[in-house]
Design an enzyme around this catalytic site. Structure first.
Site, PDB file in Angstrom:
ATOM      1  N   ILE A 462      45.255 -12.792  22.873  1.00  0.00           N
ATOM      2  CA  ILE A 462      46.890 -12.990  22.439  1.00  0.00           C
ATOM      3  C   ILE A 462      47.155 -14.401  21.754  1.00  0.00           C
ATOM      4  CG2 ILE A 462      48.075 -11.635  24.039  1.00  0.00           C
ATOM      5  CD1 ILE A 462      48.134 -13.742  25.817  1.00  0.00           C
ATOM      6  N   THR A 464      44.719 -17.079  22.761  1.00  0.00           N
ATOM      7  CA  THR A 464      44.362 -18.137  23.709  1.00  0.00           C
ATOM      8  C   THR A 464      42.995 -18.581  23.564  1.00  0.00           C
ATOM      9  OG1 THR A 464      43.675 -16.203  25.052  1.00  0.00           O
ATOM     10  CG2 THR A 464      45.882 -17.312  25.503  1.00  0.00           C
ATOM     11  N   ILE A 627      35.416 -26.140  31.629  1.00  0.00           N
ATOM     12  CA  ILE A 627      35.880 -25.941  30.106  1.00  0.00           C
ATOM     13  C   ILE A 627      35.102 -25.555  29.382  1.00  0.00           C
ATOM     14  CG2 ILE A 627      37.436 -26.929  28.525  1.00  0.00           C
ATOM     15  CD1 ILE A 627      38.996 -26.725  31.404  1.00  0.00           C
ATOM     16  N   LEU A 628      35.342 -24.054  28.883  1.00  0.00           N
ATOM     17  CA  LEU A 628      34.317 -23.508  27.922  1.00  0.00           C
ATOM     18  C   LEU A 628      34.369 -24.081  26.558  1.00  0.00           C
ATOM     19  CD1 LEU A 628      34.405 -19.800  29.365  1.00  0.00           C
ATOM     20  CD2 LEU A 628      32.903 -21.689  30.119  1.00  0.00           C
ATOM     21  N   LYS A 631      38.270 -27.810  22.647  1.00  0.00           N
ATOM     22  CA  LYS A 631      39.585 -27.481  21.460  1.00  0.00           C
ATOM     23  C   LYS A 631      40.632 -26.272  22.226  1.00  0.00           C
ATOM     24  CE  LYS A 631      38.457 -28.230  17.442  1.00  0.00           C
ATOM     25  NZ  LYS A 631      37.794 -28.232  15.978  1.00  0.00           N
ATOM     26  N   GLN A 636      45.767 -24.752  24.594  1.00  0.00           N
ATOM     27  CA  GLN A 636      46.564 -23.900  25.582  1.00  0.00           C
ATOM     28  C   GLN A 636      47.595 -24.842  26.383  1.00  0.00           C
ATOM     29  OE1 GLN A 636      46.480 -20.585  26.934  1.00  0.00           O
ATOM     30  NE2 GLN A 636      46.427 -20.626  24.540  1.00  0.00           N
ATOM     31  N   LYS A 698      38.520 -21.728  35.836  1.00  0.00           N
ATOM     32  CA  LYS A 698      39.766 -21.399  36.330  1.00  0.00           C
ATOM     33  C   LYS A 698      40.529 -20.688  35.143  1.00  0.00           C
ATOM     34  CE  LYS A 698      39.580 -24.956  39.845  1.00  0.00           C
ATOM     35  NZ  LYS A 698      40.593 -26.128  40.403  1.00  0.00           N
ATOM     36  N   GLU A 702      48.722 -20.782  32.120  1.00  0.00           N
ATOM     37  CA  GLU A 702      49.999 -21.228  32.760  1.00  0.00           C
ATOM     38  C   GLU A 702      50.333 -22.580  33.204  1.00  0.00           C
ATOM     39  OE1 GLU A 702      50.993 -16.720  32.810  1.00  0.00           O
ATOM     40  OE2 GLU A 702      48.983 -18.247  33.494  1.00  0.00           O
TER      41      GLU A 702
END
Length: 735
Positions: A462, A464, A627-628, A631, A636, A698, A702
Site C-alpha cells: 500500500i 510501504t 531494518i531491511l 530508506k 514510513q 518488527k 504504526e
C-alpha cells in the site's frame, strides 16, 4: 545454511523497485482496469441517520439514458453474512432489509453505460423515510453500552491502595474525535463474472479476505474467485475490511451480466470505508515524590456502529507501557447511528497514547522532574502482564539517543520561558510502543535456468515498500543480485498472505519468504545429493552458503556450483519451493514478543496573540528490530509522523449533532497536514534484530504516528502553560 555477508542485499537504502512503474504510469491501480462491455455504477445514500425506507421510487432512474439496472433492497437477492475474520466480524451485508442505520448508508446502486449517466440516474431516485430519532452521542443514556467486548480489560495489583500511597495524583478527561482515512487514491472495485467464476480488482489491503468474504456472501467456491490488487493507492487501514460497496459492485455485475466498475467519490470515502472512532478517556496516575508510579487507571469510551463489532481497546497501552504495580484498564463501546468504524493508522494506540503520555507529562511537571527521567525511572524491563523479558526492547536507547539528537538538554523546564521573537517555544516528548502482531503467511520461490528468481505471495503493497524489501530479502536468502529477483504480490491465486496492516506484514511475509528460499536451496541440494559430478554431492543445508548465484560449501567458495549449472545438467527449467511462517507464542521461549518502541521529540512555536501553532521540528528515535531498508523504513516513520501532526492539529470528522450527516466530507473542509505544516524531521533507528522471529524484524507502519499528538500537546504546555486534553489543538484553545 548461511548467507555470505558479501551479498549485502538487505539494509542499504535501496530505491523502490516499483518506482519506475509508478512514475511512468505503468502501474495499474484497481480503477485503471477495464473489460470489454464495462459499465459503471453509482451509489444512492440515505439522507437520514435512523429509521426505515417506507418507499423508494426508481422509475425515473430506470428510464434515464444509459441505465442498465437499479438495485435496491426490494430487488436484491438474499445474501449471506460475511465471515468472521482475523480482525473481527465483517461489516453488515447491504440491501437485506429496509432499515436505516446511519446517514450515508447505501440504499441503491445504479448501473449505466458511463459514470456520468450512473451518477445522474442515482440523483433521480426518490426515497420516503419513516424517521427515527438517531443516537449520535456517546453520552446519550438511551444508547447501548458494550462492556469489554474482546476481553482485553486488565486489572493487576490494588489500585485503591496504590492511590492511597501516592504523594501526587494527576489525571483528567481526554477526548479524541473521529478521524477519516483519506488515501489519495479513491477506493475502487471492478467486478467481472464469467459463469460462476469471478474476477475482482479492488482497493484492498487483504486480497484473501476479499475472496473469502465474497465466497461466503454469494455462496460460491473460493476457488472460483480471483482478487487482484497489485497496486493500491494508499489505505491507512481503509482497505482492511470488505465494505458494502465491494459486495454491491459484485452483485451489480452479476445482475446485469457485464463487468461493473465503481469508484467512490471523496464524500463517499467518509461514510463507506471506516474511520478512526472517537474516544472519551478518563485517566488517573499516582506517584511518589521520587517519581515512582504507584497506580494507574485508564477508562476508554468509544463509539461503534449499530450492527458492527470493530473494537479498539484505547486504554490497553496503559497496562503494558510502564513498571507500575497497580493498574486497571477498561474499555467500553457505545452503539450509535454512525458509519462502521475501522482501523486507521495506529488504531487504539493513537488515541490511548495521547491520554497516557499527556498525563505523564503533567505528572512530571507536578513533580518538578524531567519528563525523560520520569519515563526512565519507571521503565519496564519485563512485560508487565506476563512477567517475561521482552524478545527485544531498545526503548531506553530511544529516550537517550533521541534526547541527545534533539538537544533536549537545552530545554528550560519552566512553561513559557523559551522564546524566539514573538513566538513562544515549547519542547515536548512522548514514549511510544506498538504491540506485536503477526499471523501465518505463505510464499513460493522459483529459480529459473537463466539464473533469475520469482518469489510471490498474495500480500499487498500500500506504499510501504513491500515490493522492495521482499525483493531484497529474497536476494539475500538466495545469494542473488537484487536485479535477478522479481517479487510479485497482490493476487489471491498466490500463496496465502494476511493483511497489510497492524505493523505485522513484514515479519509474517518476510519469515515466509525466508522459509521458501531456504526450502528452495534444499530442493537444489536434493537434486544433486547423489550427483557424482556435483561438488555439492551429499551436502546438508547447514553446510552450505550462497552468493553470486551459486551454492557452495561454507568456507570453501570453490566447492560449489551455480543454480543454472544444476538445472541445466539435470534437464530442469526451474525448481520451486513453498514456505510458511507461524507467529511466535506470547510466552514462546520464555520471552514476551515485542512490538516496536520509540520516542518522539517535538519543538513547537506558538503565537500568543493569534493562537497560531507551528511544529518546527521532530526527532523520532525508533526501535523497529532489524531494518531491511533504511530508506523505506525512514519514509514510513516520516509519513506516520505527518499523520500524527494531522491528528494533533487538524483532523476532525464533524458530524451534525441533529442529523448525523458528516458536515466536512471533502478535502476543502476536512483538514490534513500539507507541505507547509511538515517541519524538519529526523529519524534514527536504534536496537537490533528481534529474537522472536527468524529474520529479526518488527513493524514500523504504526509507530511513526503514535506519540506525535501527545508530544505536540506536551510541547504546547511547555510553551504556554496550557494543558491540552482535547484533539485537534485549535486556535481557540490557545487564545
Amino acid at each position: 545454511m548461511t548467507t555470505l555477508e558479501a551479498a549485502r542485499a538487505v539494509g542499504p537504502g535501496l530505491d523502490r523497485v516499483d518506482a519506475p512503474m509508478k512514475v511512468t504510469g505503468k502501474a495499474h491501480y484497481p480503477n485503471d482496469f477495464g473489460y470489454p462491455g464495462l459499465v459503471h455504477a453509482a451509489l444512492v445514500h440515505s439522507t437520514v441517520a435512523a429509521g426505515r425506507i417506507r418507499g423508494i421510487d426508481t422509475s425515473a432512474a430506470e428510464t434515464a439514458p444509459g441505465v442498465q439496472a437499479v438495485i435496491t433492497h426490494l430487488t436484491a437477492p438474499r445474501l449471506e453474512p460475511g465471515p468472521m475474520t482475523l480482525l473481527g466480524a465483517s461489516p453488515p451485508t447491504p440491501f437485506q432489509d429496509d432499515r436505516i442505520l446511519h446517514h450515508g448508508q447505501h440504499i441503491a446502486i445504479v448501473v449505466a453505460s458511463s459514470p456520468e449517466q450512473a451518477r445522474h440516474a442515482a440523483s433521480l431516485v426518490r426515497v420516503d423515510y419513516e424517521r427515527s430519532e438517531p443516537l449520535l452521542d456517546v453520552h446519550d443514556p438511551r444508547a447501548t453500552v458494550v462492556e469489554n467486548p474482546w476481553g482485553l480489560d486488565s486489572d493487576r495489583g490494588d489500585v485503591d491502595a496504590g492511590f492511597a500511597a501516592a504523594d501526587v495524583v494527576v489525571g483528567g478527561t481526554f477526548t479524541t474525535p473521529d478521524n477519516t482515512n483519506n488515501p489519495l487514491g479513491l477506493m475502487s472495485t471492478v467486478a467481472s463474472w464469467n459463469g460462476d467464476s469471478l474476477t475482482v480488482h479492488d482497493s484492498t489491503q487483504w486480497p484473501h479476505n476479499v475472496r473469502a468474504t465474497l465466497a461466503a456472501v454469494f455462496k460460491v467456491p473460493e476457488s472460483g474467485i480471483r482478487v487482484l490488487a497489485p497496486y493500491v493507492g494508499g489505505g491507512f487501514g481503509a482497505g482492511l475490511r470488505v465494505w458494502p460497496h465491494v459486495i454491491l459492485t459484485v452483485l451489480a455485475a452479476r445482475q446485469v451480466g457485464k463487468p461493473v466498475k465503481l469508484v467512490l467519490t471523496r464524500p463517499e470515502m467518509f461514510t463507506s470505508v471506516g474511520h478512526r472512532p472517537d474516544s472519551v478517556q478518563q485517566i488517573r496516575i499516582g506517584a511518589t515524590r521520587a517519581g515512582d508510579l504507584t497506580a494507574i487507571t485508564h477508562e476508554g469510551l468509544s463509539s461503534v456502529a449499530m450492527e458492527d463489532d470493530d473494537y479498539e481497546p484505547v486504554s490497553l497501552c496503559s497496562a503494558v507501557s510502564y513498571a507500575c504495580p497497580n493498574v486497571r484498564t477498561q474499555d467500553r463501546q457505545v452503539r450509535l447511528n454512525i458509519p462502521c468504524p475501522g482501523s486507521m493508522r495506529g488504531p487504539a494506540e493513537g488515541q490511548g497514547n495521547f491520554a497516557l503520555e499527556s498525563a505523564l507529562d503533567e505528572l512530571a511537571h507536578e513533580l518538578g522532574m524531567d519528563p525523560v527521567e520520569l519515563r526512565l525511572r519507571n521503565y519496564c524491563e519485563e512485560h508487565p502482564l506476563l512477567g517475561l523479558p521482552w524478545s527485544s526492547k531498545a526503548l531506553r536507547d530511544c529516550y537517550l539517543q533521541g534526547a541527545e539528537r534533539f538537544g533536549w538538554s537545552r530545554r528550560d523546564p519552566r512553561p513559557g520561558s523559551m522564546r524566539d521573537g514573538r513566538w513562544l517555544v515549547g519542547y515536548g516528548m512522548a514514549g511510544v510502543s506498538y504491540p506485536h502482531y503477526q499471523v501465518p503467511c505463505q510464499a513460493r520461490a522459483s529459480l529459473h535456468r537463466d539464473g533469475s528468481a520469482d518469489v510471490r505471495s498474495a500480500a499487498t503493497d500500500i506504499g510501504t515498500g513491500t515490493y522492495t524489501i521482499m525483493t531484497q530479502l529474497s536476494a539475500e536468502q538466495l545469494g542473488l543480485d537484487v536485479s535477478r529477483v522479481h517479487f510479485d504480490l497482490g493476487d489471491s491465486d498466490m500463496p496465502y498472505a494476511p493483511q497489510a496492516g497492524g505493523s505485522g506484514l513484514t515479519s509474517a511475509l518476510g519469515n515466509a519468504v525466508g522459509a521458501a528460499c531456504r526450502n528452495l536451496i534444499r530442493e537444489f541440494l536434493d537434486v544433486v545429493k547423489d550427483d557424482a559430478d556435483s561438488p555439492l554431492r551429499g551436502a546438508a543445508p547447514d553446510e552450505v552458503s550462497v552468493s553470486g548465484g551459486r551454492i557452495h560449501r561454507t568456507g570453501a567458495p570453490d566447492q560449489g556450483e551455480s543454480y543454472t549449472d544444476i538445472l541445466t545438467r539435470h534437464g530442469l527449467e526451474e525448481l520451486s519451493a513453498d514456505g510458511r511462517s507461524t507467529p511466535p507464542q506470547p510466552d514462546g521461549g520464555g520471552m514476551a514478543t515485542a512490538g516496536a518502541f520509540g520516542a518522539k521529540f517535538v519543538e513547537v512555536r506558538v503565537d500568543p496573540d493569534l493562537g497560531l501553532l507551528r511544529v518546527a521540528r521532530v526527532v523520532s528515535a525508533i526501535d523497529g528490530g532489524r531494518i531491511l531498508n533504511e530508506k523505506t523504513a525512514t519514509s514510513q516513520i516520516v509519513g506516520g509522523t505527518v499523520g500524527g501532526i494531522g491528528q494533533a492539529m487538524f483532523e476532525e470528522t464533524a458530524t451534525d449533532p441533529g442529523t448525523g450527516r458528516i458536515a466536512n466530507a471533502t478535502f476543502g473542509d476536512y483538514l490534513v497536514a500539507v507541505n507547509a505544516d511538515v517541519p524538519d524531521m529526523e529519524v534514527i533507528f536504534v536496537g537490533g534484530p528481534d529474537r522472536a522471529t527468524p529474520i529479526g524484524t518488527k513493524g514500523v507502519g504504526e509507530v511513526g504516528l503514535v506519540g506525535v499528538a501527545a508530544a505536540v500537546a506536551n510541547a504546547v504546555h511547555h510553551a504556554t502553560g496550557r494543558r491540552i486534553r482535547s484533539l485537534p489543538i485549535t486556535i481557540d484553545q490557545l487564545l
